[in-house]
Scaffold this motif. Sequence first.
Motif, PDB file in Angstrom:
ATOM      1  N   ARG A   1      77.201  75.935 -22.794  1.00  0.00           N
ATOM      2  CA  ARG A   1      78.046  76.659 -21.831  1.00  0.00           C
ATOM      3  C   ARG A   1      77.378  76.540 -20.473  1.00  0.00           C
ATOM      4  O   ARG A   1      76.207  76.916 -20.297  1.00  0.00           O
ATOM      5  N   LEU A   2      78.101  76.020 -19.486  1.00  0.00           N
ATOM      6  CA  LEU A   2      77.572  75.905 -18.127  1.00  0.00           C
ATOM      7  C   LEU A   2      77.698  77.260 -17.450  1.00  0.00           C
ATOM      8  O   LEU A   2      78.779  77.835 -17.404  1.00  0.00           O
ATOM      9  N   ILE A   3      76.593  77.757 -16.930  1.00  0.00           N
ATOM     10  CA  ILE A   3      76.558  79.086 -16.326  1.00  0.00           C
ATOM     11  C   ILE A   3      76.524  78.944 -14.804  1.00  0.00           C
ATOM     12  O   ILE A   3      75.570  78.402 -14.240  1.00  0.00           O
ATOM     13  N   LEU A   4      77.596  79.441 -14.183  1.00  0.00           N
ATOM     14  CA  LEU A   4      77.721  79.380 -12.729  1.00  0.00           C
ATOM     15  C   LEU A   4      77.657  80.789 -12.157  1.00  0.00           C
ATOM     16  O   LEU A   4      78.258  81.714 -12.700  1.00  0.00           O
ATOM     17  N   SER A   5      76.908  80.938 -11.063  1.00  0.00           N
ATOM     18  CA  SER A   5      76.915  82.232 -10.377  1.00  0.00           C
ATOM     19  C   SER A   5      78.001  82.142  -9.302  1.00  0.00           C
ATOM     20  O   SER A   5      78.303  81.046  -8.831  1.00  0.00           O
TER      21      SER A   5
ATOM     22  N   GLY B   1      76.796  70.325 -14.838  1.00  0.00           N
ATOM     23  CA  GLY B   1      76.763  71.683 -14.291  1.00  0.00           C
ATOM     24  C   GLY B   1      76.756  71.695 -12.772  1.00  0.00           C
ATOM     25  O   GLY B   1      77.491  72.464 -12.140  1.00  0.00           O
ATOM     26  N   HIS B   2      75.932  70.844 -12.182  1.00  0.00           N
ATOM     27  CA  HIS B   2      75.881  70.761 -10.718  1.00  0.00           C
ATOM     28  C   HIS B   2      77.210  70.261 -10.152  1.00  0.00           C
ATOM     29  O   HIS B   2      77.678  70.765  -9.127  1.00  0.00           O
ATOM     30  N   ALA B   3      77.842  69.299 -10.814  1.00  0.00           N
ATOM     31  CA  ALA B   3      79.131  68.780 -10.357  1.00  0.00           C
ATOM     32  C   ALA B   3      80.214  69.854 -10.463  1.00  0.00           C
ATOM     33  O   ALA B   3      81.045  70.002  -9.550  1.00  0.00           O
TER      34      ALA B   3
ATOM     35  N   ARG C   1      80.006  78.731  -5.583  1.00  0.00           N
ATOM     36  CA  ARG C   1      79.386  78.793  -6.907  1.00  0.00           C
ATOM     37  C   ARG C   1      78.143  77.906  -6.933  1.00  0.00           C
ATOM     38  O   ARG C   1      78.035  76.928  -6.212  1.00  0.00           O
ATOM     39  N   SER C   2      77.217  78.285  -7.795  1.00  0.00           N
ATOM     40  CA  SER C   2      76.053  77.439  -8.008  1.00  0.00           C
ATOM     41  C   SER C   2      75.745  77.388  -9.501  1.00  0.00           C
ATOM     42  O   SER C   2      76.011  78.340 -10.232  1.00  0.00           O
ATOM     43  N   PHE C   3      75.203  76.270  -9.933  1.00  0.00           N
ATOM     44  CA  PHE C   3      74.833  76.077 -11.328  1.00  0.00           C
ATOM     45  C   PHE C   3      73.483  76.741 -11.559  1.00  0.00           C
ATOM     46  O   PHE C   3      72.495  76.394 -10.920  1.00  0.00           O
ATOM     47  N   GLU C   4      73.442  77.716 -12.449  1.00  0.00           N
ATOM     48  CA  GLU C   4      72.213  78.454 -12.729  1.00  0.00           C
ATOM     49  C   GLU C   4      71.471  77.916 -13.943  1.00  0.00           C
ATOM     50  O   GLU C   4      70.254  77.848 -13.949  1.00  0.00           O
ATOM     51  N   CYS C   5      72.212  77.557 -14.995  1.00  0.00           N
ATOM     52  CA  CYS C   5      71.603  77.037 -16.212  1.00  0.00           C
ATOM     53  C   CYS C   5      72.714  76.661 -17.182  1.00  0.00           C
ATOM     54  O   CYS C   5      73.887  76.865 -16.906  1.00  0.00           O
ATOM     55  N   ALA C   6      72.330  76.117 -18.315  1.00  0.00           N
ATOM     56  CA  ALA C   6      73.256  75.908 -19.426  1.00  0.00           C
ATOM     57  C   ALA C   6      72.634  76.593 -20.628  1.00  0.00           C
ATOM     58  O   ALA C   6      71.410  76.550 -20.821  1.00  0.00           O
ATOM     59  N   ILE C   7      73.463  77.271 -21.403  1.00  0.00           N
ATOM     60  CA  ILE C   7      72.973  77.943 -22.599  1.00  0.00           C
ATOM     61  C   ILE C   7      73.661  77.322 -23.808  1.00  0.00           C
ATOM     62  O   ILE C   7      74.835  76.959 -23.754  1.00  0.00           O
ATOM     63  N   GLY C   8      72.895  77.174 -24.885  1.00  0.00           N
ATOM     64  CA  GLY C   8      73.414  76.445 -26.036  1.00  0.00           C
ATOM     65  C   GLY C   8      73.391  77.226 -27.328  1.00  0.00           C
ATOM     66  O   GLY C   8      72.586  78.140 -27.524  1.00  0.00           O
TER      67      GLY C   8
ATOM     68  N   ARG D   1      80.312  89.841 -27.798  1.00  0.00           N
ATOM     69  CA  ARG D   1      78.899  90.154 -27.546  1.00  0.00           C
ATOM     70  C   ARG D   1      78.009  89.460 -28.581  1.00  0.00           C
ATOM     71  O   ARG D   1      76.912  88.992 -28.262  1.00  0.00           O
ATOM     72  N   GLU D   2      78.504  89.358 -29.804  1.00  0.00           N
ATOM     73  CA  GLU D   2      77.763  88.619 -30.844  1.00  0.00           C
ATOM     74  C   GLU D   2      77.745  87.123 -30.518  1.00  0.00           C
ATOM     75  O   GLU D   2      76.748  86.450 -30.757  1.00  0.00           O
ATOM     76  N   LEU D   3      78.835  86.637 -29.958  1.00  0.00           N
ATOM     77  CA  LEU D   3      78.889  85.239 -29.520  1.00  0.00           C
ATOM     78  C   LEU D   3      77.816  84.985 -28.473  1.00  0.00           C
ATOM     79  O   LEU D   3      77.104  83.983 -28.531  1.00  0.00           O
ATOM     80  N   GLN D   4      77.673  85.890 -27.531  1.00  0.00           N
ATOM     81  CA  GLN D   4      76.667  85.743 -26.481  1.00  0.00           C
ATOM     82  C   GLN D   4      75.273  85.608 -27.078  1.00  0.00           C
ATOM     83  O   GLN D   4      74.465  84.806 -26.621  1.00  0.00           O
ATOM     84  N   LYS D   5      74.986  86.359 -28.127  1.00  0.00           N
ATOM     85  CA  LYS D   5      73.665  86.295 -28.772  1.00  0.00           C
ATOM     86  C   LYS D   5      73.404  84.941 -29.426  1.00  0.00           C
ATOM     87  O   LYS D   5      72.263  84.525 -29.560  1.00  0.00           O
ATOM     88  N   GLN D   6      74.467  84.251 -29.836  1.00  0.00           N
ATOM     89  CA  GLN D   6      74.301  82.926 -30.455  1.00  0.00           C
ATOM     90  C   GLN D   6      73.761  81.903 -29.453  1.00  0.00           C
ATOM     91  O   GLN D   6      73.092  80.950 -29.833  1.00  0.00           O
ATOM     92  N   PHE D   7      74.066  82.111 -28.184  1.00  0.00           N
ATOM     93  CA  PHE D   7      73.664  81.149 -27.153  1.00  0.00           C
ATOM     94  C   PHE D   7      72.228  81.427 -26.708  1.00  0.00           C
ATOM     95  O   PHE D   7      71.977  82.006 -25.658  1.00  0.00           O
ATOM     96  N   SER D   8      71.294  80.989 -27.525  1.00  0.00           N
ATOM     97  CA  SER D   8      69.880  81.289 -27.287  1.00  0.00           C
ATOM     98  C   SER D   8      69.088  80.096 -26.747  1.00  0.00           C
ATOM     99  O   SER D   8      67.929  80.239 -26.385  1.00  0.00           O
ATOM    100  N   LEU D   9      69.694  78.934 -26.689  1.00  0.00           N
ATOM    101  CA  LEU D   9      69.023  77.748 -26.150  1.00  0.00           C
ATOM    102  C   LEU D   9      69.250  77.710 -24.643  1.00  0.00           C
ATOM    103  O   LEU D   9      70.267  78.200 -24.151  1.00  0.00           O
ATOM    104  N   LEU D  10      68.336  77.085 -23.907  1.00  0.00           N
ATOM    105  CA  LEU D  10      68.418  77.114 -22.444  1.00  0.00           C
ATOM    106  C   LEU D  10      68.071  75.771 -21.838  1.00  0.00           C
ATOM    107  O   LEU D  10      67.095  75.125 -22.240  1.00  0.00           O
ATOM    108  N   ILE D  11      68.887  75.354 -20.869  1.00  0.00           N
ATOM    109  CA  ILE D  11      68.573  74.207 -20.023  1.00  0.00           C
ATOM    110  C   ILE D  11      68.533  74.725 -18.586  1.00  0.00           C
ATOM    111  O   ILE D  11      69.516  75.274 -18.093  1.00  0.00           O
ATOM    112  N   HIS D  12      67.407  74.583 -17.939  1.00  0.00           N
ATOM    113  CA  HIS D  12      67.247  75.003 -16.541  1.00  0.00           C
ATOM    114  C   HIS D  12      67.943  73.995 -15.615  1.00  0.00           C
ATOM    115  O   HIS D  12      68.072  72.829 -15.959  1.00  0.00           O
ATOM    116  N   PRO D  13      68.337  74.429 -14.419  1.00  0.00           N
ATOM    117  CA  PRO D  13      69.120  73.570 -13.531  1.00  0.00           C
ATOM    118  C   PRO D  13      68.352  72.405 -12.905  1.00  0.00           C
ATOM    119  O   PRO D  13      68.962  71.422 -12.504  1.00  0.00           O
ATOM    120  N   ALA D  14      67.064  72.500 -12.789  1.00  0.00           N
ATOM    121  CA  ALA D  14      66.305  71.458 -12.086  1.00  0.00           C
ATOM    122  C   ALA D  14      66.066  70.240 -12.947  1.00  0.00           C
ATOM    123  O   ALA D  14      66.169  70.201 -14.102  1.00  0.00           O
TER     124      ALA D  14
END
Length: 176
Positions: free
Chosen positions: A50-54, A96-98, A106-113, A163-176
């Motif tokens: 999931r691409l996370i945009l602020s 995510g940046h695109a 908006r800005s790309f903050e991270c991706a969660i998996g 909310r349980e779905l949100q907990k499943q997304f525990s993997l992280l890709i930083h934007p840089a």
Amino acid sequence: MSCQELFASVANDPKKSEKIDAQSPNCACEAHSVSPHSPGPVTDDETLWRLILSPVHYDLATGKVTEAAFDDASNKGMSVQRLVVTGSEDDIRQHGHARAAAKPGRSFECAIGATAAGIRALRGPEDGGRFCIYDTAHAADPGHADVCQTRHGSRHTRAQLRRELQKQFSLLIHPA
């Protein structure tokens, strides 16, 4: 109506999840390619990002992903990227940046998996719903998929399930 025809008819519908559930109960279309641009249905062993945009999906003050990042599953479908199709984590970052660049402010903050199996395993109490994952690829985005919530259970139960779905997304890709 075939699954591809169903998805073509609701592609930009703000109530896509509800309409799919009404026409294809119990996630029946998960087993079929729903896009002519798709390499095939999403399998349980896939990681979905999931691409996370602020500011919509991310609270800059707390540095945390918001519950709003998962609300799309209940209506228009929650967009995710299939790593197996998209390529690498660097490709996810570029995507995510695109996506952020295409939306002013908006800005790309991270991706969660999360794994598709983990998402599909979530169930509400007493048949309180679940999540379906569909391969909704586009010509320009063959790795696109949607997580859609079924309409079973109370509004409160469906919110708790997200909310349980949100907990499943525990993997992280930083934007840089």
